[in-house]
Design an enzyme around this catalytic site. Structure first.
Site, short mmCIF file in Angstrom:
data_model
loop_
_atom_site.label_atom_id
_atom_site.label_comp_id
_atom_site.label_asym_id
_atom_site.label_seq_id
_atom_site.Cartn_x
_atom_site.Cartn_y
_atom_site.Cartn_z
N ARG A 140 0.82 -1.20 0.00
CA ARG A 140 0.00 0.00 0.00
C ARG A 140 0.85 1.26 0.00
NH1 ARG A 140 -3.45 -0.28 4.70
NH2 ARG A 140 -5.02 -1.16 3.33
N TYR A 141 1.95 1.23 0.73
CA TYR A 141 2.80 2.41 0.88
C TYR A 141 4.01 2.29 -0.05
CZ TYR A 141 0.19 3.18 5.24
OH TYR A 141 -0.78 3.40 6.16
N ARG A 174 7.28 0.15 1.84
CA ARG A 174 7.17 -0.97 2.78
C ARG A 174 5.96 -1.82 2.45
NH1 ARG A 174 5.65 3.87 4.33
NH2 ARG A 174 4.15 4.27 5.99
N CYS A 201 -3.32 -17.61 14.99
CA CYS A 201 -2.97 -16.68 16.07
C CYS A 201 -3.06 -17.41 17.40
CB CYS A 201 -3.96 -15.51 16.11
SG CYS A 201 -3.95 -14.50 14.63
N CYS A 252 -8.85 -12.63 18.50
CA CYS A 252 -9.44 -11.41 19.06
C CYS A 252 -10.78 -11.18 18.38
CB CYS A 252 -8.52 -10.24 18.80
SG CYS A 252 -6.82 -10.59 19.29
N CYS A 271 -10.87 -8.46 15.57
CA CYS A 271 -9.78 -8.48 14.58
C CYS A 271 -10.19 -7.91 13.22
CB CYS A 271 -9.29 -9.91 14.38
SG CYS A 271 -7.94 -10.01 13.18
N ARG A 314 -8.75 -8.61 10.50
CA ARG A 314 -8.67 -9.69 9.52
C ARG A 314 -9.50 -10.89 9.94
NH1 ARG A 314 -2.74 -8.61 9.24
NH2 ARG A 314 -2.68 -6.64 8.10
N ASP A 366 -11.36 -0.52 13.24
CA ASP A 366 -11.76 -0.53 11.82
C ASP A 366 -13.24 -0.90 11.68
OD1 ASP A 366 -9.22 0.13 10.82
OD2 ASP A 366 -8.56 -1.95 10.99
N ASP A 408 -7.00 3.97 10.38
CA ASP A 408 -6.67 3.33 9.10
C ASP A 408 -7.89 3.60 8.21
OD1 ASP A 408 -5.12 1.91 7.31
OD2 ASP A 408 -4.64 0.35 8.77
N LYS A 465 -2.93 4.68 7.12
CA LYS A 465 -3.06 5.22 8.48
C LYS A 465 -2.94 6.74 8.46
CE LYS A 465 -0.87 1.11 10.36
NZ LYS A 465 -0.48 0.49 9.07
C1 LIG Z 1 0.32 -0.44 8.93
C2 LIG Z 1 0.78 -0.87 7.63
C3 LIG Z 1 2.14 -0.72 7.26
C4 LIG Z 1 3.16 -0.13 8.18
O1 LIG Z 1 2.88 1.20 8.49
P1 LIG Z 1 3.87 2.05 9.38
O2 LIG Z 1 3.18 3.34 9.56
O3 LIG Z 1 5.16 2.17 8.62
O4 LIG Z 1 4.09 1.31 10.67
C5 LIG Z 1 2.51 -1.12 6.00
N1 LIG Z 1 1.62 -1.65 5.14
C6 LIG Z 1 0.32 -1.78 5.45
C7 LIG Z 1 -0.62 -2.34 4.44
C8 LIG Z 1 -0.15 -1.41 6.71
O5 LIG Z 1 -1.44 -1.56 7.03
S1 SF4 Z 2 -5.83 -8.93 16.17
FE1 SF4 Z 2 -6.29 -10.53 14.66
S2 SF4 Z 2 -4.31 -11.01 13.72
FE2 SF4 Z 2 -3.89 -9.97 15.66
S3 SF4 Z 2 -3.66 -11.60 17.19
FE3 SF4 Z 2 -5.80 -10.92 17.25
S4 SF4 Z 2 -6.84 -12.31 15.88
FE4 SF4 Z 2 -4.68 -12.47 15.39
#
Ligand SMILES: *Cc1c(COP(=O)(O)O)cnc(C)c1O
Ligand code: SF4
Length: 389
Positions: free
Chosen positions: A90-91, A94, A103, A107, A110, A112, A270, A307, A314
């Site tokens: 996305r960025y 990174r 996991c 959670c 979560c 995801r 989220d 986010d 973010k």
């Molecule tokens: C959070 C995230 C990152 C890392 O973000 P930082 O602000 O550098 O910690 C990178 N890629 C994705 C898709 C993210 O959600």
């Molecule tokens: S927030 Fe989601 S990915 Fe993170 S530990 Fe909990 S269940 Fe796993």
């Protein structure tokens, strides 16, 4: 079998076990864990003090998860930003690499939720594709291992991923996002730390939401990682009924610093389907930042971020009160005690001043010199003047 595997296998995963332990309706729980699995490790179970408390809410399935039909499975549109399976780019510089769906606990809030708890690790062929992609993208200097939880991989599989990443010349740092130290501290073994150490610079961002999560065993696990030279950060999700309170959050960030973990991000929850009941107002997060900034160590204050739904990434938020006004004269600022202060812009030098701005005005903008003895500037002892300290 390694000790941590045994402990993980002792977790509560079956509706029957949870129902018996807490006197709940087994059928109700069964209906929820079909789509959204449950796992509660012994450490987490041990920190539940009573039904409905802050730890309970994070891990015990509730029927309300099934009522939330409008929200989306993937509000951050991660699937759309995935050029190869398991990789989210996305960025600019990174990427996230999802190495497992497993996991230590599941959670209830979560992001995801659509993925976690389904079987499967990153397969060999998929790792190869991700590495090939990264090789072809020299702009990527930071890879974040995520999931699921990367620390649930056995040592040799985690090492396979780290070793492959370290064959990429332009890759600078590796990060691991994990909830393992806080929920399955037995996993943080000296052997794991010895292995991880070989792949520095490697950072970890650990997931913590409540001060009660920092048990002595959890702090010891963080200590092992810190001793292995892993800089530790914390990511916290702002959750209704769990930590949406400045006093709880202050205790959390203090406990984190005691465990050598630096608060990094505080996330607004989220818009993920099945998690709506955890959302707080945006004002709640801002009030927490306001209650921390200036009132305690700056080291303890995380960045509050949302986010952005739709894949915007973010976005940081600060209480609006800090910047009362900003114009060409300067910034009117408000501090943590609600007092206002003026910070002037750099003065316009007369020659650079655009048409008509006179010398007098430039001069008026000069900051008054605070009277320092002229000898201070000399640094005769050549050590920057710190020789007496
Ligand atoms: C959070 C995230 C990152 C890392 O973000 P930082 O602000 O550098 O910690 C990178 N890629 C994705 C898709 C993210 O959600
Ligand atoms: S927030 Fe989601 S990915 Fe993170 S530990 Fe909990 S269940 Fe796993």
């Amino acid at each position: 079998m390694e000790e941590w595997r045994r402990v993980l296998a002792d977790s509560i995963v079956k509706p029957k076990d949870l129902a018996e332990r807490f006197g709940l309706d087994e059928k109700e729980i069964e209906a929820i864990v079909g789509p959204y699995p449950m796992r509660i490790t012994p450490t987490v179970l041990g920190t539940i003090k009573e039904k409905g408390d802050a730890i309970w809410k994070q891990v015990v399935p509730e029927t309300i998860e099934l009522d939330d039909l409008d929200a989306e499975d993937d509000p951050l549109e991660e699937d759309m930003m995935s050029p190869v399976p398991h990789l989210v780019h996305r960025y600019p510089d990174r990427v996230l690499l999802m190495v497992t769906n497993q996991c230590p606990i599941y959670c209830r809030f979560c992001t995801r939720k659509r993925l976690v708890g389904k079987p499967g690790f990153l397969k060999k062929g998929e790792l190869d594709r991700a590495i090939t992609y990264l090789r072809q993208h020299p702009e990527v200097r930071d890879v974040i291992l995520s999931g699921g939880d990367p620390l649930l991989l056995p040592d040799h599989l985690l090492e396979r991923v780290l070793k492959a990443l370290r064959t990429i010349p332009h890759l600078e740092i590796i990060r691991i996002g994990s909830r393992v130290p806080g929920t399955l501290p037995e996993r943080i073994t000296p052997k794991l730390c010895e292995m991880i150490k070989k792949y520095h610079p490697l950072y970890m961002n650990l997931h913590f939401n409540h001060p009660d999560e920092l048990t002595p065993a959890v702090k010891a696990a963080c200590g092992l990682l810190a001793d292995a030279g892993v800089p530790l950060g914390a990511q916290t999700v702002l959750l209704k009924g769990v930590n949406d309170d400045p006093e709880i959050m202050k205790r959390l960030v203090h406990q984190l610093l005691l465990a050598r973990v630096k608060p990094y991000y505080l996330y607004q929850a989220d818009l993920t389907k099945g998690t709506n009941h955890f959302r707080t107002t945006v004002e709640t997060g801002l009030a927490i930042i306001k209650a921390l900034q200036g009132h305690t160590s700056g080291m303890a204050v995380p960045h509050f971020v949302i986010d952005a739904p739709g894949g915007g990434g973010k976005i940081p938020l600060l209480p609006g009160e800090y910047l009362v006004n900003l114009d060409e004269d300067g910034a009117m600022l408000r501090n943590y005690e609600n007092k206002t202060f003026h910070y002037p812009q750099p003065s316009l030098t007369p020659t650079l001043a655009p048409g008509g701005r006179g010398e007098a005005e430039g001069a008026r903008r000069e900051l008054p010199m605070v009277g320092a003895p002229s000898s201070w500037g000399a640094c005769a002892n050549g050590d920057g003047g710190l020789g007496d300290l």
